[in-house]
Scaffold this motif. Structure first.
Motif, PDB file in Angstrom:
ATOM      1  N   LYS A 191       0.817  -1.202   0.000  1.00 58.95           N
ATOM      2  CA  LYS A 191       0.000   0.000   0.000  1.00 58.95           C
ATOM      3  C   LYS A 191       0.861   1.266   0.000  1.00 58.95           C
ATOM      4  O   LYS A 191       1.980   1.275   0.513  1.00 58.95           O
ATOM      5  CB  LYS A 191      -0.927   0.023   1.221  1.00 58.95           C
ATOM      6  N   LYS A 192       0.342   2.322  -0.571  1.00 60.05           N
ATOM      7  CA  LYS A 192       1.041   3.606  -0.588  1.00 60.05           C
ATOM      8  C   LYS A 192       1.444   4.005   0.825  1.00 60.05           C
ATOM      9  O   LYS A 192       0.631   3.978   1.757  1.00 60.05           O
ATOM     10  CB  LYS A 192       0.130   4.683  -1.193  1.00 60.05           C
ATOM     11  N   GLY A 193       2.704   4.359   1.013  1.00 63.73           N
ATOM     12  CA  GLY A 193       3.213   4.790   2.302  1.00 63.73           C
ATOM     13  C   GLY A 193       3.719   3.674   3.188  1.00 63.73           C
ATOM     14  O   GLY A 193       4.373   3.931   4.206  1.00 63.73           O
ATOM     15  N   ILE A 204       4.670  -3.445 -10.323  1.00 61.18           N
ATOM     16  CA  ILE A 204       3.736  -2.343 -10.563  1.00 61.18           C
ATOM     17  C   ILE A 204       3.989  -1.282  -9.501  1.00 61.18           C
ATOM     18  O   ILE A 204       4.228  -1.601  -8.333  1.00 61.18           O
ATOM     19  CB  ILE A 204       2.272  -2.815 -10.487  1.00 61.18           C
ATOM     20  N   GLY A 205       3.914  -0.016  -9.899  1.00 61.86           N
ATOM     21  CA  GLY A 205       4.032   1.060  -8.923  1.00 61.86           C
ATOM     22  C   GLY A 205       5.432   1.628  -8.832  1.00 61.86           C
ATOM     23  O   GLY A 205       6.242   1.495  -9.756  1.00 61.86           O
ATOM     24  N   SER A 206       5.732   2.260  -7.709  1.00 56.25           N
ATOM     25  CA  SER A 206       7.038   2.892  -7.521  1.00 56.25           C
ATOM     26  C   SER A 206       7.367   2.995  -6.042  1.00 56.25           C
ATOM     27  O   SER A 206       6.475   2.974  -5.176  1.00 56.25           O
ATOM     28  CB  SER A 206       7.065   4.281  -8.165  1.00 56.25           C
ATOM     29  N   PHE A 207       8.673   3.118  -5.758  1.00 55.90           N
ATOM     30  CA  PHE A 207       9.178   3.161  -4.392  1.00 55.90           C
ATOM     31  C   PHE A 207      10.226   4.253  -4.247  1.00 55.90           C
ATOM     32  O   PHE A 207      10.768   4.741  -5.240  1.00 55.90           O
ATOM     33  CB  PHE A 207       9.820   1.819  -4.014  1.00 55.90           C
ATOM     34  N   LYS A 208      10.505   4.587  -3.008  1.00 50.31           N
ATOM     35  CA  LYS A 208      11.671   5.408  -2.700  1.00 50.31           C
ATOM     36  C   LYS A 208      12.467   4.688  -1.622  1.00 50.31           C
ATOM     37  O   LYS A 208      11.911   3.955  -0.801  1.00 50.31           O
ATOM     38  CB  LYS A 208      11.265   6.806  -2.202  1.00 50.31           C
ATOM     39  N   THR A 209      13.784   4.865  -1.652  1.00 52.32           N
ATOM     40  CA  THR A 209      14.639   4.394  -0.575  1.00 52.32           C
ATOM     41  C   THR A 209      15.201   5.613   0.141  1.00 52.32           C
ATOM     42  O   THR A 209      15.471   6.647  -0.483  1.00 52.32           O
ATOM     43  CB  THR A 209      15.780   3.522  -1.107  1.00 52.32           C
ATOM     44  N   ASP A 257       0.242   2.680  -4.481  1.00 49.63           N
ATOM     45  CA  ASP A 257      -0.099   1.264  -4.370  1.00 49.63           C
ATOM     46  C   ASP A 257       0.723   0.486  -5.397  1.00 49.63           C
ATOM     47  O   ASP A 257       0.668   0.785  -6.595  1.00 49.63           O
ATOM     48  CB  ASP A 257      -1.594   1.046  -4.612  1.00 49.63           C
ATOM     49  N   SER A 258       1.468  -0.508  -4.930  1.00 45.63           N
ATOM     50  CA  SER A 258       2.445  -1.179  -5.782  1.00 45.63           C
ATOM     51  C   SER A 258       2.398  -2.691  -5.593  1.00 45.63           C
ATOM     52  O   SER A 258       1.732  -3.198  -4.689  1.00 45.63           O
ATOM     53  CB  SER A 258       3.861  -0.664  -5.448  1.00 45.63           C
ATOM     54  N   GLU A 259       3.111  -3.384  -6.456  1.00 45.77           N
ATOM     55  CA  GLU A 259       3.259  -4.840  -6.345  1.00 45.77           C
ATOM     56  C   GLU A 259       4.719  -5.200  -6.547  1.00 45.77           C
ATOM     57  O   GLU A 259       5.400  -4.612  -7.392  1.00 45.77           O
ATOM     58  CB  GLU A 259       2.407  -5.562  -7.394  1.00 45.77           C
ATOM     59  N   VAL A 260       5.200  -6.162  -5.757  1.00 50.06           N
ATOM     60  CA  VAL A 260       6.576  -6.624  -5.892  1.00 50.06           C
ATOM     61  C   VAL A 260       6.619  -8.141  -5.971  1.00 50.06           C
ATOM     62  O   VAL A 260       5.712  -8.831  -5.495  1.00 50.06           O
ATOM     63  CB  VAL A 260       7.454  -6.156  -4.710  1.00 50.06           C
TER      64      VAL A 260
END
Length: 247
Positions: A49-51, A69-74, A114-117
């Protein structure tokens, strides 16, 4: 909060061999049989989920995570709690590489939407890579790409002013999105301006002022998070001579 609490429990049906980001991900160049062997390592694909945090600093290395799907930050946090963003990841890219040397994660990873890994257990991945030279080659390429990206980031910080850093950042996003079949000239920023500022080593007001200057030069238009590149060549000319790789 446990991993199971962060993700949905439903198995996602798409396999590695059918994935839309196959050409950008770890299975690139594998035969169908080899891709199926890799796919068997992925017991369950997860929605984030987002966040939500995919992992946090100090968590043990269990898996590498291919963004589907989606995006992330490190990011990492300073002693006084300030955020330093270290990267933005999108589909086809791999998270968790920071933990390979120490077996624990050295940064946090948060979903920007909202993403998928696809989690790939690292111990099993290492074993399979010893059996499949093409997989080991791909893993080495991913690690090398991270090293090059770090070097480019250091070069940018040392050689570019604020406007040049913003131009390089937008060109990098444009290039990466184009590789995934999206428009290279119109896209939506998944990250906040504060996060961009942290990543580029700038103040928030400097980022806002820099975007205004780029607009005044008829290079880009940024309305909230919507970006429209008016002159790709103009952005490239702006950073000409500063750095030969886009971060």
């Amino acid at each position: 909060m446990s991993v199971n609490q962060l993700y949905s429990a439903n198995r996602l049906s798409t396999s590695c061999s059918q994935c839309t980001v196959l050409e950008l991900c770890l299975p690139l160049g594998l035969t169908i049989e080899e891709a199926e062997r890799l796919d068997k390592l992925i017991a369950q694909r997860f929605k984030v989920k987002k966040g939500a945090a995919l992992y946090r600093i100090g968590d043990p290395l269990r898996s590498l995570y291919a963004v589907r799907i989606g995006s992330f930050k490190t990011n990492v946090l300073s002693i006084d709690g300030r955020e330093q963003v270290t990267g933005f990841q999108m589909p086809g890219e791999t998270l968790g590489l920071d933990a390979i040397s120490t077996d624990v994660h050295n940064c946090n990873a948060f979903a920007l939407e909202d993403s998928e890994v696809c989690p790939i257990p690292f111990t099993q991945l290492e074993k399979l890579a010893r059996e499949l030279p093409s997989l080991q080659h791909n893993l080495n390429k991913i690690l090398s790409r991270e090293i090059v990206r770090d070097h480019d980031m250091l070069m940018m910080m040392g050689n570019m002013n604020a406007e040049e850093r913003l131009a390089a950042f937008l060109l990098n996003l444009s290039q990466r999105l184009s590789m995934r079949g999206y428009s290279s000239r119109q896209f939506v920023l998944k990250m906040r301006r504060e996060e961009i500022a942290s990543y580029l080593g700038l103040r928030l007001e400097t980022v806002c002022r820099g975007l205004t200057h780029l607009r005044e030069q008829s290079l880009v238009v940024v309305a909230k998070r919507d970006v429209k590149i008016l002159s790709m060549e103009g952005l490239k000319q702006l950073i000409a001579g500063c750095n030969r790789h886009l971060i």
